[in-house]
Design an enzyme around this catalytic site. Structure first.
Site, mmCIF file in Angstrom:
data_model
loop_
_atom_site.group_PDB
_atom_site.id
_atom_site.type_symbol
_atom_site.label_atom_id
_atom_site.label_comp_id
_atom_site.label_asym_id
_atom_site.label_seq_id
_atom_site.Cartn_x
_atom_site.Cartn_y
_atom_site.Cartn_z
ATOM 1 N N HIS A 361 12.884 -49.298 30.188
ATOM 2 C CA HIS A 361 12.753 -47.850 29.869
ATOM 3 C C HIS A 361 14.440 -47.605 30.465
ATOM 4 O O HIS A 361 14.743 -46.668 29.888
ATOM 5 C CB HIS A 361 12.081 -46.754 30.494
ATOM 6 C CG HIS A 361 10.494 -47.226 29.818
ATOM 7 N ND1 HIS A 361 10.464 -46.513 28.623
ATOM 8 C CD2 HIS A 361 9.927 -47.731 29.879
ATOM 9 C CE1 HIS A 361 9.580 -47.197 28.095
ATOM 10 N NE2 HIS A 361 8.916 -47.927 28.772
ATOM 11 N N LYS A 552 13.440 -31.155 29.010
ATOM 12 C CA LYS A 552 13.572 -32.263 30.139
ATOM 13 C C LYS A 552 13.900 -32.506 31.334
ATOM 14 O O LYS A 552 14.460 -31.604 31.655
ATOM 15 C CB LYS A 552 13.741 -33.851 28.990
ATOM 16 C CG LYS A 552 16.271 -33.486 29.237
ATOM 17 C CD LYS A 552 16.697 -34.199 28.528
ATOM 18 C CE LYS A 552 16.754 -33.699 26.759
ATOM 19 N NZ LYS A 552 16.734 -35.056 26.033
ATOM 20 N N ARG A 553 13.426 -33.878 31.916
ATOM 21 C CA ARG A 553 14.208 -34.075 33.228
ATOM 22 C C ARG A 553 14.955 -33.593 33.529
ATOM 23 O O ARG A 553 15.612 -34.165 32.499
ATOM 24 C CB ARG A 553 13.319 -35.338 33.315
ATOM 25 C CG ARG A 553 13.092 -36.249 34.938
ATOM 26 C CD ARG A 553 12.878 -37.373 34.886
ATOM 27 N NE ARG A 553 12.991 -38.149 34.360
ATOM 28 C CZ ARG A 553 14.336 -38.631 33.983
ATOM 29 N NH1 ARG A 553 14.730 -39.293 36.016
ATOM 30 N NH2 ARG A 553 14.338 -39.376 34.124
ATOM 31 N N LYS A 558 21.799 -37.048 31.714
ATOM 32 C CA LYS A 558 21.030 -35.710 30.414
ATOM 33 C C LYS A 558 21.554 -34.365 30.301
ATOM 34 O O LYS A 558 21.675 -34.136 30.002
ATOM 35 C CB LYS A 558 19.453 -35.381 30.835
ATOM 36 C CG LYS A 558 18.352 -36.350 31.108
ATOM 37 C CD LYS A 558 17.345 -35.822 30.832
ATOM 38 C CE LYS A 558 16.203 -37.200 31.467
ATOM 39 N NZ LYS A 558 15.764 -38.276 29.901
ATOM 40 N N THR A 660 12.354 -39.754 23.357
ATOM 41 C CA THR A 660 11.407 -38.949 22.363
ATOM 42 C C THR A 660 11.059 -37.493 22.058
ATOM 43 O O THR A 660 10.897 -37.346 20.858
ATOM 44 C CB THR A 660 9.663 -39.159 22.753
ATOM 45 O OG1 THR A 660 9.172 -39.203 24.064
ATOM 46 C CG2 THR A 660 10.225 -41.393 22.973
ATOM 47 N N LYS A 664 10.340 -35.147 18.653
ATOM 48 C CA LYS A 664 9.934 -34.141 18.373
ATOM 49 C C LYS A 664 10.277 -33.327 17.903
ATOM 50 O O LYS A 664 9.683 -32.405 16.594
ATOM 51 C CB LYS A 664 9.131 -34.466 19.701
ATOM 52 C CG LYS A 664 8.131 -35.129 20.524
ATOM 53 C CD LYS A 664 7.707 -35.248 21.624
ATOM 54 C CE LYS A 664 7.130 -36.495 22.267
ATOM 55 N NZ LYS A 664 7.506 -36.471 23.710
#
Length: 833
Positions: A361, A552-553, A558, A660, A664
């Site tokens: 991952h 998100k985290r 990110k 993901t 969504k």
């Protein structure tokens, strides 16, 4: 064979009357309350028990058929299962939403309040755990024989509060009232051993003088859509092998009396304990071994119920490693086969390499797990010895094939010899697995080009791609009732099982009537999200504004910080020209930072400081709001995602394995602004490049800049808006009480900028202007949003789970026929197993 006695049980129906009676009976006989004394918690448990009763019949059938058909099963090992709330998911799977609402109303129970009262299960944190939860849903829907193994974390990761703009971590008391979904299985308890020493005996190494912990199973059923089958999620809880030290207790030393017990049970207390300390680091290793040892012992017990030897083990068992956390399953299976069952070494290793498969991952070096040899040797001496044996065997094979490449041996070894010697868990996972997959096309390519290039050279046939997917049952049918109802009215409801049917919406993309209905559904969802924001964090926003969302985290790669830089630039541009044709925008953030991650926590504080300044500046008026929603979790995502107009997927190209969340959002009609990274690429290919906003350098350019000694200050000096934004942070505009609060962020950006925010900033800003321009044209925006939904068929977790089943695990769906009789065959008396 002994005759199995007739075993009959009630199979309750889904009528309103039957549900009302079931809830009433459960309230009285399981909880011991009546209408006058029942609390909301009592009503919730009574409703859950009634729903669970209706899952049990199919759960028993699924387990019995797995044994009767003697099928090959997959065992999915994951440190996380981010399941969220289970009640609505189960009700929809069993098709009893309206009847149970009516039954509750007849009893005077507020169904909607009960749904909101259910806690999110504290079993995960990010995409890894949510993917695992989607996979269990799809395994049950497709009817695959299998089981998910994890840890029953008593306090989850943590509950996040925002105090003075800062993240504060508190225990997540999701189990404080127990879980009505689970069954404790004390008969499935296993001894997990730590420490001790090795003692030679008859040519074997005996592992003796260990400190032991007991792992006890707790089972929950995960129902598939239309109750096609029910998959078991088995979680392990730690308890001490001994009780309270009564001698110490009687001496008055109450702390020592329970010290050993507490230390043992700490193993399953918290997900991802802070590993900055030596004890925290050791606890994480204990967790990982505890989980895989209990799971492997359970897997072999299940296999041996129906098989006398191990010749068929690889034909009946597939074990999947969800990232590197379960990598210790490899030496543990070897230990069990060699030491407990006296299988010879060659056969044991052959079985391992046919049984295991592995999903990677992440390719970021800092995230690829390694353990110090000294720590692993002290805590798991037998396993350290087995890892040395496996490595020796492996390196001999590699040397025989590549005799002149000595550097290859160093790079591919399971042991990192430079500096402090460490065991490379990703290498161990790759070596033992017959299939190794990435989770998007780009990620899988980068796997074989970079991190696993040597393994791909030695075992090229092992590598493949399985692009992630999401379950449409939770992320559209459950989370977005208005849009689901609209889709059902136009193309029917079968898309819940065949997401490719959403392609039928393409021909409606230009239909004005459908566009209006689509916008109305989005507006309903935005108003629900507006209500949430008004409650927490307590900001009043305009539902007609563009909802720009990044949830998100919190992690530097990110690039929430890039989003903040745009917000600051937008804020100042509005102040400079307030009468321009601005598109009102609400920028929404949510996510947790790891408790030990200083920079991520500082970014959260900056977001909240920027929000405080922007939201309280009357000059901005209704043109810009900034919101940070605390304690992000699945149940919040189900409200936020359907209300989003714009989805921020802005990781540095080459760093996001798949994502993901991007799927969504697109499934719910949000347009993506993102880099050419992870699954963004495949989303763009499926929805059309004209219906997605792509910006920034591609992975090749990112690596080229790094190789040329990337200098971020040059971008800062040459871009007026970028310089202005960073200078405002540095000068304390958003932290006047502490001007130097964000010096570390400024220094990181100007000196290092590892994730190249500054290199992508100008293109990001230009892309945001394109977002505004399209949003000014509602018909064009809505058309793109509809085409996003229509293009999401490929991203169903049902599709990817079928690919895993046929191309990696080698398993087939169960042959499950619905049974009309109320009599259930007991099958094997151990069919709970």
């Amino acid at each position: 064979m002994a005759k199995i006695p007739l075993f009959q049980f009630d199979q309750p129906t889904n009528s309103v009357e039957a549900l009302r009676n079931s809830i009433s009976n459960r309230l009285v006989y399981s909880i011991g309350k009546d209408l006058r004394s029942a609390t909301q918690r009592d009503w919730l448990f009574a409703v859950v028990y009634a729903v669970r009763d209706r899952i049990m019949g199919r759960w028993r059938e699924s387990l019995a058929q797995e044994e009767d058909q003697d099928v090959k099963r997959v065992y999915y090992l994951s440190m996380e299962f981010l399941t969220g709330r289970a009640l609505i998911n189960a009700i929809l799977a069993a098709d009893m939403y309206e009847p149970i609402k009516q039954a509750c109303a007849l009893l005077g129970a507020d169904f909607d309040a009960l749904v909101d009262m259910e806690p999110d299960a504290g079993l995960g944190n990010g995409g890894l755990g949510r993917l695992a939860a989607c996979f269990l849903d799809s395994m049950a829907t497709v009817g695959l024989p299998g089981l998910g193994y994890g840890i029953r974390y008593e306090y989850g990761m943590f509950a996040q509060r925002i105090v003075d703009g800062q993240q504060v971590e508190e225990p997540d008391y999701w189990l404080v009232n127990g879980s009505p979904w689970e069954f404790m299985r004390p008969e499935f308890s296993y001894t997990i051993r730590f420490g001790g020493r090795l003692s030679p005996h008859n040519g074997q190494s005996l592992w003796i003088d260990t400190q032991d912990v007991i792992a006890t199973a707790y089972d929950s059923g995960v129902p598939g859509y239309q109750m096609n089958s029910v998959v078991t999620m088995r979680l392990w809880s730690a308890r001490a092998s001994g009780g309270v030290n009564l001698d110490a207790f009687n001496r008055g030393d109450y702390i020592q009396a329970v010290e050993a017990k507490n230390q043992s049970e700490n193993v399953s207390r918290v997900l991802y304990p802070d590993d900055r300390t030596e004890l925290g680091h050791e606890l994480r290793l204990r967790q990982e071994y505890f989980f895989v040892s209990a799971s492997l012992q359970d897997i072999l017990r299940r296999y041996l119920k129906n098989h006398g030897g191990f010749e068929q083990l690889a034909d009946k068992v597939a074990i999947h490693l969800n990232d590197t956390h379960p990598a210790l399953a490899v030496p543990e299976l070897m230990r069990l086969l060699l030491d407990e069952y006296q299988v010879d070494w060659a056969m044991a290793w052959s079985l391992c390499t046919r049984i295991f498969s592995y999903t990677n991952h992440t390719l970021m070096e800092e995230a690829l797990e390694t353990w110090q040899v000294d720590l692993l040797g002290r805590l798991l001496p037998r396993h350290m010895g087995l890892i040395y044996d496996i490595n020796s065997y492996f390196l001999a094979e590699v040397h025989s094939r590549f005799p002149d490449d000595h550097a290859l041996l160093r790079r591919i070894s399971l042991i990192e010899e430079r500096g402090v010697r460490r065991v490379r868990m990703a290498h161990l996972s790759a070596l033992a697995s017959h299939k190794i997959n990435g989770v998007s096309a780009l990620h899988s390519k980068l796997m074989v080009d970079t991190t696993f290039s040597d393994f791909a050279r030695v075992y090229p046939e092992r590598f493949c791609n399985k692009t992630n997917g999401i379950t449409p049952r939770r992320w559209l049918s459950q989370a977005n009732r208005p849009l689901s109802a609209l889709i059902d009215s136009r193309i029917g409801s079968h898309w819940r099982l065949d997401l490719d049917q959403l392609a039928g919406l393409r021909e409606l993309a230009d239909d004005p009537e459908f566009q209006n209905a689509f916008r109305l559904a989005k507006q309903q969802n935005k108003r629900r999200l507006t209500d949430l924001i008004a409650t927490s964090p307590g900001v009043t926003v305009d539902p007609d504004s563009l909802f720009d969302v990044q949830i998100k985290r919190i992690h530097e790669y990110k690039r929430q910080l890039l989003n903040v830089l745009h917000v600051i630039t937008r804020y100042h541009r509005i102040l400079e020209n307030p009468h321009a044709n601005w598109v009102p925008r609400t920028v929404i953030f949510a996510g947790k930072a790891a408790s030990a991650y200083y920079m991520a926590k500082l970014i959260i504080r900056l977001i909240n400081d920027v929000a405080r300044v922007v939201n309280n500046d009357p000059r901005v008026g209704s043109l810009l709001w900034v919101v940070f929603i605390p304690n992000y979790r699945v149940s919040l995502a189900e409200i936020i995602i359907p209300g989003a107009n714009l989805s921020e997927q802005i990781s540095t190209a080459g760093t996001e394995a798949s994502g993901t969340g991007n799927m969504k959002f697109a499934l719910n009609g949000a347009l993506t602004i993102g880099t050419w990274d992870g699954a963004n690429i495949e989303i763009a290919e499926n929805v059309g490049l004209e219906n997605i906003f792509i910006f920034g350098n591609r992975a090749e350019k990112v690596e080229e800049l790094r190789a040329k000694d990337y200098q971020p200050r040059g971008f800062y000096e040459s871009n007026f808006h970028l310089k202005c934004a960073i200078d405002r942070i540095a000068e304390g505009e958003f932290s006047r009480e502490e001007p130097g609060r964000y010096n570390d962020i400024v220094k990181s950006l100007l000196k290092f900028d590892h994730y190249q925010l500054l290199a992508d900033y100008a293109d990001y800003l230009a892309c945001q202007d394109l977002v505004d321009e399209l949003y000014r044209h509602p018909a064009a925006w809505t058309r793109s949003a509809i085409l996003n939904v229509a293009g999401m068929g490929r991203f169903s977790s049902d599709r990817v789970i079928r690919e895993y089943a046929s191309e990696i695990w080698g398993i087939q769906p169960l042959n499950l026929a619905r049974r009309e009789s109320a009599a259930g065959a007991a099958g094997n008396p151990d069919s709970n197993g």
